[in-house]
Design a protein around this motif. Sequence first.
Motif, PDB file in Angstrom:
ATOM      1  N   MET A   1       0.967  -1.129  -0.080  1.00 35.28           N
ATOM      2  CA  MET A   1      -0.123  -0.064   0.086  1.00 35.28           C
ATOM      3  C   MET A   1       0.864   1.359  -0.120  1.00 35.28           C
ATOM      4  N   SER A   2       0.914   2.013  -0.948  1.00 33.03           N
ATOM      5  CA  SER A   2       1.603   3.252  -1.160  1.00 33.03           C
ATOM      6  C   SER A   2       1.300   4.366  -0.120  1.00 33.03           C
ATOM      7  N   ASP A   3       2.251   5.112   0.264  1.00 33.25           N
ATOM      8  CA  ASP A   3       1.929   6.420   1.197  1.00 33.25           C
ATOM      9  C   ASP A   3       0.911   7.113   0.417  1.00 33.25           C
ATOM     10  N   ARG A   4       1.008   7.358  -0.996  1.00 27.66           N
ATOM     11  CA  ARG A   4       0.081   8.416  -1.575  1.00 27.66           C
ATOM     12  C   ARG A   4      -1.258   7.691  -1.488  1.00 27.66           C
ATOM     13  N   LYS A   5      -1.698   6.438  -1.664  1.00 24.56           N
ATOM     14  CA  LYS A   5      -2.979   5.864  -1.231  1.00 24.56           C
ATOM     15  C   LYS A   5      -3.419   6.211   0.033  1.00 24.56           C
ATOM     16  N   VAL A   6      -2.613   5.969   1.098  1.00 29.30           N
ATOM     17  CA  VAL A   6      -3.046   6.398   2.422  1.00 29.30           C
ATOM     18  C   VAL A   6      -3.367   7.874   2.620  1.00 29.30           C
ATOM     19  N   MET A   7      -2.570   8.709   1.830  1.00 30.84           N
ATOM     20  CA  MET A   7      -2.711   9.862   2.020  1.00 30.84           C
ATOM     21  C   MET A   7      -3.948  10.490   1.672  1.00 30.84           C
ATOM     22  N   GLN A   8      -4.008   9.939   0.247  1.00 30.96           N
ATOM     23  CA  GLN A   8      -5.479  10.357  -0.351  1.00 30.96           C
ATOM     24  C   GLN A   8      -6.554   9.709   0.433  1.00 30.96           C
ATOM     25  N   SER A   9      -6.714   8.680   0.895  1.00 32.96           N
ATOM     26  CA  SER A   9      -7.879   8.340   1.766  1.00 32.96           C
ATOM     27  C   SER A   9      -8.046   9.180   2.785  1.00 32.96           C
ATOM     28  N   LEU A  10      -7.327   9.640   3.470  1.00 33.09           N
ATOM     29  CA  LEU A  10      -7.340  10.399   4.643  1.00 33.09           C
ATOM     30  C   LEU A  10      -7.824  11.780   4.159  1.00 33.09           C
ATOM     31  N   ASN A  11      -7.035  12.177   3.265  1.00 33.69           N
ATOM     32  CA  ASN A  11      -7.357  13.501   2.535  1.00 33.69           C
ATOM     33  C   ASN A  11      -8.954  13.448   2.305  1.00 33.69           C
ATOM     34  N   ASN A  12      -9.297  12.407   1.650  1.00 31.35           N
ATOM     35  CA  ASN A  12     -10.845  12.357   1.285  1.00 31.35           C
ATOM     36  C   ASN A  12     -11.664  12.366   2.481  1.00 31.35           C
ATOM     37  N   LEU A  13     -11.211  11.633   3.513  1.00 34.68           N
ATOM     38  CA  LEU A  13     -11.913  11.534   4.718  1.00 34.68           C
ATOM     39  C   LEU A  13     -11.947  12.813   5.336  1.00 34.68           C
ATOM     40  N   GLU A  14     -11.099  13.815   5.454  1.00 41.73           N
ATOM     41  CA  GLU A  14     -10.847  14.966   6.092  1.00 41.73           C
ATOM     42  C   GLU A  14     -11.849  15.868   5.459  1.00 41.73           C
ATOM     43  N   LYS A  15     -11.861  15.736   4.164  1.00 43.95           N
ATOM     44  CA  LYS A  15     -12.868  16.674   3.237  1.00 43.95           C
ATOM     45  C   LYS A  15     -14.453  16.405   3.755  1.00 43.95           C
ATOM     46  N   ALA A  16     -14.652  15.010   3.522  1.00 45.65           N
ATOM     47  CA  ALA A  16     -16.026  14.590   4.157  1.00 45.65           C
ATOM     48  C   ALA A  16     -16.196  15.247   5.523  1.00 45.65           C
ATOM     49  N   LEU A  17     -15.309  15.002   6.476  1.00 44.26           N
ATOM     50  CA  LEU A  17     -15.614  15.489   7.809  1.00 44.26           C
ATOM     51  C   LEU A  17     -15.705  16.864   7.685  1.00 44.26           C
ATOM     52  N   GLY A  18     -15.218  17.695   7.104  1.00 50.32           N
ATOM     53  CA  GLY A  18     -15.356  19.161   6.784  1.00 50.32           C
ATOM     54  C   GLY A  18     -16.722  19.456   6.240  1.00 50.32           C
ATOM     55  N   ARG A  19     -17.244  18.750   5.262  1.00 56.28           N
ATOM     56  CA  ARG A  19     -18.477  18.905   4.675  1.00 56.28           C
ATOM     57  C   ARG A  19     -19.672  18.367   5.721  1.00 56.28           C
ATOM     58  N   LEU A  20     -19.319  17.362   6.443  1.00 56.84           N
ATOM     59  CA  LEU A  20     -20.422  17.041   7.440  1.00 56.84           C
ATOM     60  C   LEU A  20     -20.494  18.020   8.765  1.00 56.84           C
ATOM     61  N   GLU A  21     -19.315  18.649   9.094  1.00 60.65           N
ATOM     62  CA  GLU A  21     -19.269  19.787  10.100  1.00 60.65           C
ATOM     63  C   GLU A  21     -20.219  20.941   9.528  1.00 60.65           C
ATOM     64  N   GLU A  22     -20.098  21.488   8.362  1.00 57.51           N
ATOM     65  CA  GLU A  22     -20.427  22.339   7.762  1.00 57.51           C
ATOM     66  C   GLU A  22     -21.981  22.229   7.674  1.00 57.51           C
ATOM     67  N   ALA A  23     -22.555  20.632   7.411  1.00 56.00           N
ATOM     68  CA  ALA A  23     -23.854  20.582   7.302  1.00 56.00           C
ATOM     69  C   ALA A  23     -24.634  20.713   8.709  1.00 56.00           C
ATOM     70  N   LEU A  24     -23.606  20.286   9.575  1.00 60.51           N
ATOM     71  CA  LEU A  24     -24.191  20.244  11.169  1.00 60.51           C
ATOM     72  C   LEU A  24     -24.520  21.608  11.908  1.00 60.51           C
ATOM     73  N   GLN A  25     -23.951  22.765  11.094  1.00 57.26           N
ATOM     74  CA  GLN A  25     -23.953  24.250  11.607  1.00 57.26           C
ATOM     75  C   GLN A  25     -25.114  24.855  10.906  1.00 57.26           C
ATOM     76  N   GLU A  26     -25.907  24.046  10.208  1.00 53.39           N
ATOM     77  CA  GLU A  26     -27.130  24.678   9.573  1.00 53.39           C
ATOM     78  C   GLU A  26     -28.085  24.705  10.276  1.00 53.39           C
ATOM     79  N   ASP A  27     -29.256  25.192   9.876  1.00 55.09           N
ATOM     80  CA  ASP A  27     -30.740  25.198  10.548  1.00 55.09           C
ATOM     81  C   ASP A  27     -31.414  23.820  10.624  1.00 55.09           C
ATOM     82  N   ASP A  28     -31.411  23.154  11.948  1.00 55.63           N
ATOM     83  CA  ASP A  28     -31.990  22.113  12.096  1.00 55.63           C
ATOM     84  C   ASP A  28     -33.601  21.936  12.132  1.00 55.63           C
ATOM     85  N   MET A  29     -34.185  23.161  11.793  1.00 56.39           N
ATOM     86  CA  MET A  29     -35.682  23.008  11.793  1.00 56.39           C
ATOM     87  C   MET A  29     -36.124  22.931  10.117  1.00 56.39           C
ATOM     88  N   ASN A  30     -34.855  22.946   9.193  1.00 58.91           N
ATOM     89  CA  ASN A  30     -35.199  22.855   7.862  1.00 58.91           C
ATOM     90  C   ASN A  30     -34.955  21.286   7.397  1.00 58.91           C
TER      91      ASN A  30
END
Length: 135
Positions: A1-30
């Motif tokens: 398993m290359s370092d590049r693949k590990v880095m890419q997996s963790l990078n994608n996960l970090e972006k997904a977490l950021g987008r989830l955090e962004e969603a959690l900050q929105e209006d929960d009544m909508n």
Amino acid sequence: MSDRKVMQSLNNLEKALGRLEEALQEDDMNSLYIDGTIQRFEFTIELYWKTLKRLLLIEGIQTKTPRETLKHAFAAGWLENEQAWLQMLRDRNETSHVYDEEMARKIYENISSYFPEMQTTFQRLKEKFLGNMGE
């Protein structure tokens, strides 16, 4: 398993977490925001277990299912709260099979409580597998 693949997996996960955090900050009544947050949660959990599976393989541990992957990741000390992760997986499975407003609201509330665990786990994985490589 290359370092590049590990880095890419963790990078994608970090972006997904950021987008989830962004969603959690929105209006929960909508209900549209609730639906979007749940969809981002599903995507993030999917990325999590696949990333964990890839990282476990580096350690010589082969897993087949999300549940098996989470159990091995907990045994490896990468997950702090095994029960929370197993519940996240159950919630992810629920949302992809059945939909009703009450269940969506409950899972949305659960996602808010899961998020700190998800962040802590990500930091732990990033330190273990990237160290200063990703900085």
